[in-house]
Motif scaffolding. Structure first.
Motif, PDB file in Angstrom:
ATOM      1  N   MET A   1     -41.125-123.691 -85.980  1.00 61.57           N
ATOM      2  CA  MET A   1     -40.115-123.911 -87.079  1.00 61.57           C
ATOM      3  C   MET A   1     -40.328-125.565 -87.460  1.00 61.57           C
ATOM      4  N   THR A   2     -40.051-125.847 -88.587  1.00 61.69           N
ATOM      5  CA  THR A   2     -40.031-127.122 -89.029  1.00 61.69           C
ATOM      6  C   THR A   2     -38.408-127.491 -89.520  1.00 61.69           C
TER       7      THR A   2
ATOM      8  N   GLN B   1     -39.704-115.263 -96.164  1.00 62.43           N
ATOM      9  CA  GLN B   1     -38.591-115.022 -96.100  1.00 62.43           C
ATOM     10  C   GLN B   1     -38.627-115.288 -94.178  1.00 62.43           C
ATOM     11  N   ILE B   2     -37.702-116.091 -93.711  1.00 58.91           N
ATOM     12  CA  ILE B   2     -37.406-115.922 -92.341  1.00 58.91           C
ATOM     13  C   ILE B   2     -36.625-114.870 -91.740  1.00 58.91           C
TER      14      ILE B   2
ATOM     15  N   TYR C   1     -36.112-115.893 -85.406  1.00 62.03           N
ATOM     16  CA  TYR C   1     -36.506-117.369 -85.096  1.00 62.03           C
ATOM     17  C   TYR C   1     -35.892-117.328 -83.511  1.00 62.03           C
TER      18      TYR C   1
ATOM     19  N   VAL D   1     -40.614-119.493 -86.042  1.00 63.57           N
ATOM     20  CA  VAL D   1     -39.770-118.676 -86.680  1.00 63.57           C
ATOM     21  C   VAL D   1     -40.955-117.454 -87.151  1.00 63.57           C
TER      22      VAL D   1
ATOM     23  N   VAL E   1     -32.428-120.982 -91.248  1.00 63.21           N
ATOM     24  CA  VAL E   1     -32.194-120.536 -89.808  1.00 63.21           C
ATOM     25  C   VAL E   1     -30.758-120.795 -89.451  1.00 63.21           C
TER      26      VAL E   1
ATOM     27  N   GLU F   1     -41.926-114.899 -90.409  1.00 65.30           N
ATOM     28  CA  GLU F   1     -41.664-114.584 -91.580  1.00 65.30           C
ATOM     29  C   GLU F   1     -42.099-113.365 -92.135  1.00 65.30           C
TER      30      GLU F   1
ATOM     31  N   ASP G   1     -37.172-125.769 -92.311  1.00 66.21           N
ATOM     32  CA  ASP G   1     -36.624-124.090 -92.031  1.00 66.21           C
ATOM     33  C   ASP G   1     -35.183-124.160 -91.547  1.00 66.21           C
TER      34      ASP G   1
END
Length: 167
Positions: free
Chosen positions: A17-18, A63-64, A67, A57, A25, A59, A21
């Protein structure tokens, strides 16, 4: 990160995860956990501590759809959160993410992985049981709506099969 061939064929990708994101999230968090959703800033705070945290995450088509996060302060790792959108449940994504968190706990030399799960969430409980977690305690009325939390533990002192990842 390693995914099962089934998930790769389904177009699922797993990555760290960044900060970029976090808005997506957090929107999922509010959708999936309306009573107990984390505030936006909490995700930024968690990501700012890479020495003790790891968030991932999953995807599908950019699209996420899932998480999760882990906190590890030796000798204990704690699953902070794990979520899969309902439309993608039962496809092995939760297992893949949990496998990654357990592997991260091992890399960080944790002796145990702990987590809390809602007493009224049998699907999640079954996932954790498949991975070898055991219930060790109950926190009465832990969640804002009064639901109990089951505290579960996975000892990492012995090699553990991740057969649950294939379930």
């Amino acid at each position: 990160m390693k995914l099962s061939p089934k998930l790769e064929l389904a177009g699922v990708s797993l990555r760290d995860m960044t900060e970029a994101d976090v808005p997506a999230v957090e929107a999922l968090e509010r959708r999936l956990f309306p009573v107990d959703a984390w505030p936006l800033q909490m995700f930024f705070d968690e990501l700012s501590q890479p020495e003790t945290r790891r968030y991932v995450v999953a995807e599908v088509e950019g699209q996420i759809v899932a998480y999760a996060g882990l906190m590890c302060i030796e000798p204990i790792a704690d699953v902070q959160t794990i979520a899969v959108v309902p439309e993608f449940e039962g496809k092995g994504i939760g297992s893949a993410i949990l496998t990654e968190l357990i592997e991260e706990a091992r890399r960080r030399r944790a002796a145990d992985v702990l987590l809390e799960v809602r007493a009224d969430n049998p699907r999640a409980q079954q996932l954790y049981l498949r991975f070898g977690f055991e219930q060790i305690h109950v926190r009465p009325r832990y969640y804002r709506d009064g639901t109990d939390a089951l505290i579960m533990r996975l000892p990492l002192t012995e090699p553990h099969s991740t057969e649950g990842a294939n379930a």
